[in-house]
Design an enzyme around this catalytic site. Structure first.
Site, short mmCIF file in Angstrom:
data_model
loop_
_atom_site.label_atom_id
_atom_site.label_comp_id
_atom_site.label_asym_id
_atom_site.label_seq_id
_atom_site.Cartn_x
_atom_site.Cartn_y
_atom_site.Cartn_z
NE ARG A 174 -11.50 -2.72 1.90
CZ ARG A 174 -10.65 -1.74 1.59
NH1 ARG A 174 -10.15 -1.63 0.38
NH2 ARG A 174 -10.30 -0.87 2.51
N GLY B 266 -0.34 0.18 6.61
CA GLY B 266 -0.07 0.06 5.17
C GLY B 266 0.07 1.46 4.61
CG ASN B 267 0.07 2.79 0.54
OD1 ASN B 267 1.20 3.26 0.65
ND2 ASN B 267 -0.25 1.91 -0.39
NE ARG C 273 -5.26 7.99 3.52
CZ ARG C 273 -5.85 6.81 3.72
NH1 ARG C 273 -6.58 6.61 4.79
NH2 ARG C 273 -5.69 5.84 2.85
CG ASP D 178 7.55 2.36 -0.58
OD1 ASP D 178 8.04 1.81 0.43
OD2 ASP D 178 7.18 1.74 -1.58
NE ARG E 215 8.58 -1.03 -0.36
CZ ARG E 215 7.63 -1.62 -1.07
NH1 ARG E 215 7.75 -2.89 -1.39
NH2 ARG E 215 6.56 -0.97 -1.47
N GLY F 167 1.47 -3.69 4.85
CA GLY F 167 2.81 -3.48 4.27
C GLY F 167 3.90 -3.09 5.25
CB ILE F 168 4.40 -0.18 7.48
CG1 ILE F 168 4.54 0.78 6.30
CG2 ILE F 168 5.32 0.22 8.63
CD1 ILE F 168 4.14 2.23 6.60
N GLY F 169 3.54 -2.90 8.74
CA GLY F 169 3.45 -3.75 9.94
C GLY F 169 4.09 -5.11 9.72
CD GLU F 170 1.41 -8.40 6.22
OE1 GLU F 170 1.95 -9.05 5.31
OE2 GLU F 170 0.21 -8.07 6.19
CD GLU G 224 -7.81 -5.59 3.86
OE1 GLU G 224 -6.87 -5.57 3.02
OE2 GLU G 224 -8.28 -4.56 4.36
P1 ADP Z 1 -2.42 -0.64 1.19
O1 ADP Z 1 -2.79 0.08 2.44
O2 ADP Z 1 -2.52 0.18 -0.04
O3 ADP Z 1 -3.06 -2.02 1.05
P2 ADP Z 1 0.02 -2.08 1.84
O4 ADP Z 1 -0.54 -2.76 3.01
O5 ADP Z 1 0.42 -2.90 0.67
O6 ADP Z 1 -0.87 -0.88 1.33
O7 ADP Z 1 1.30 -1.25 2.34
C1 ADP Z 1 2.07 -0.49 1.45
C2 ADP Z 1 3.21 0.15 2.19
O8 ADP Z 1 3.93 -0.84 2.93
C3 ADP Z 1 4.23 0.76 1.26
O9 ADP Z 1 3.91 2.06 0.90
C4 ADP Z 1 5.49 0.71 2.10
O10 ADP Z 1 5.58 1.91 2.85
C5 ADP Z 1 5.28 -0.43 3.05
N1 ADP Z 1 6.16 -1.58 2.74
C6 ADP Z 1 5.95 -2.58 1.86
N2 ADP Z 1 7.01 -3.44 1.86
C7 ADP Z 1 7.88 -2.97 2.78
C8 ADP Z 1 9.16 -3.41 3.25
N3 ADP Z 1 9.75 -4.50 2.78
N4 ADP Z 1 9.75 -2.65 4.21
C9 ADP Z 1 9.16 -1.53 4.70
N5 ADP Z 1 7.98 -1.08 4.29
C10 ADP Z 1 7.33 -1.79 3.34
#
Ligand code: ADP
Length: 403
Positions: free
Chosen positions: A98, A216-217, A247, A289, A291, A337-340, A390
């Site tokens: 990537r 996500g982040n 950010r 985060d 959570r 992370g957040i979307g899912e 990905e």
């Molecule tokens: P990256 O962009 O680094 O790949 P991810 O897609 O893993 O990151 O997303 C990470 C973020 O997802 C975390 O910082 C958190 O805010 C969020 N996250 C992960 N699990 C949960 C959850 N169960 N509920 C709410 N937010 C979550």
């Protein structure tokens, strides 16, 4: 066919190994035979390697942070000990990387040659936190595996067909000619999710207007028409657009001028503030985060509530812009992370777009959906939660390129 996928970042390196049939690409993602995560943030002299196979998960402390040495130790676990899944490293057919920034040069996956390496290197000023790590990964593999085929899969490539009006910043035109333009990022994820979405709702991607929300982040949206990204929220760098974990996303650029003039900020101070100390972390004062923010809201923390409200506000207003770019919307996709995982984010977004006939099935939204349509049966817009993959997308692009 054995494909090793490497996702090298500034503080970690994630890798996985897929075994793909050589005649036909599977329609659904396979599980990797082996996964490794090299964490370079443990301490100044140490790194932590976590290796997972279908039988075992193992943690290994490495006494060096040197990328070359650490990568060598990581690859060694493919062929030795209880994580062994290959007889020898020369059994690898392809290594896919990537690469965050491919500039204007690359609109698809590309075999890595000295020229490609030179371009990735030339683009370092545009992706200082990522492209150096990618080059180190490529060179480590080159040194360890000799002339194995290596392929670069670019995060910018999917956005390379955006129309000029979505690409150019309204600053003097010569800056565009010098490369200051919108590139867009998270392309591997946006493209993968768009394809998955079309499969799930069983309609041709070419007939759909989609928005993919990679939250996500880092967070970004892509407006996708006929399978092509026509607008996205990230721009020259992954700092533009939505509010993110640490950010800021887009802010009035005059704030930067003000801080430089009136508060003696340096370029590094601005970089640190906008990339590391802003977003959900900067507003809540707690964490990036979601959570932790959710737990703090439950305890009545008002700054945590404000951080979530701001995040949603900026997400909704940017979604509005993407819908306008598309001139309509058939499918809204949430991923990362957040979307899912954050049902509350999906619910609040959906409620704001009820006027377009978008309706969620709240029970589905709250039942940890994955690769599922969570729209109510009478919704005019389909809403999907898709687990972004990905690594699998990179493996598939490598497979296609060498076929
Ligand atoms: P990256 O962009 O680094 O790949 P991810 O897609 O893993 O990151 O997303 C990470 C973020 O997802 C975390 O910082 C958190 O805010 C969020 N996250 C992960 N699990 C949960 C959850 N169960 N509920 C709410 N937010 C979550």
């Amino acid at each position: 066919m054995k494909i090793l996928v490497l996702n090298a970042g500034s503080s970690s390196q994630k890798s996985c190994l897929y075994q793909l049939p050589s005649d036909l690409l599977p329609a659904t993602p396979l599980h990797p035979l082996w996964e490794a995560n090299l964490d370079l943030t443990v301490s100044r002299d140490n790194a932590k390697l976590t290796v997972k196979t279908q039988k075992i998960t193992k943690e290994i402390r490495l006494s060096s942070q040197d990328t070359q040495a650490a990568t060598a130790q990581m690859l060694e676990t493919l062929v030795s000990g209880d994580t062994k899944v290959l007889e020898q490293l020369s059994d690898l057919d392809v290594v896919g990387h990537r690469v965050v920034h491919g500039g204007t040069e690359y609109s698809q996956a590309t075999k890595i040659t000295p020229n490609v390496k030179e371009t990735i290197s030339r683009l370092i000023p545009l992706a200082p936190n990522h492209n150096p790590a990618h080059l180190q990964g490529i060179e480590a593999v080159e040194n360890l595996l000799g002339d194995v085929t290596q392929i670069a899969v670019f995060d910018t490539a999917f956005h390379s067909q955006m129309p000029l009006e979505a690409v150019i910043y309204p600053i003097p035109y010569h800056w565009y000619e010098q490369g200051i333009r919108r590139y867009g990022f998270h392309g591997i994820s946006h493209q993968y999710c768009a394809h998955q979405a079309a499969q799930i709702i069983n309609q041709p991607l070419a007939s759909l207007k989609l928005i993919t929300c990679h939250l996500g982040n880092g967070c970004s949206l892509a407006a996708i028409k006929n399978g092509v990204s026509i607008n996205t929220t990230m721009g020259f760098t992954p700092l533009e657009g939505l509010m993110m974990g640490t950010r800021s996303g887009s802010i009035d650029p005059a704030i930067l001028i003000y801080l430089l003039r009136e508060h003696n900020f340096s370029a590094d101070d601005l970089d640190q503030m906008l990339n590391k100390e802003s977003g959900i972390k900067g507003i809540s004062g707690l964490s990036s985060d979601l959570r932790i923010i959710r737990d703090a809201i439950a305890e009545g923390n008002q700054r945590a509530q404000l951080a979530l409200d701001l995040f949603i506000h900026r997400l909704i207003t940017n979604l509005g812009a993407m819908i306008a770019s598309l001139g309509g919307l058939d499918v809204l996709v949430f991923t990362a992370g957040i979307g899912e995982n954050a049902a509350i984010v999906r619910e609040r977004v959906a409620s704001q777009f009820e006027f377009l006939g978008l309706k969620l099935d709240l029970a589905k939204n709250n039942s940890s959906p994955q690769d599922e349509n969570i729209a109510a049966s009478d919704s005019k817009i389909q809403v999907l939660v898709i687990h972004t993959n990905e690594d699998w997308a990179i493996a598939c692009k490598c497979w296609r390129l060498i076929h």
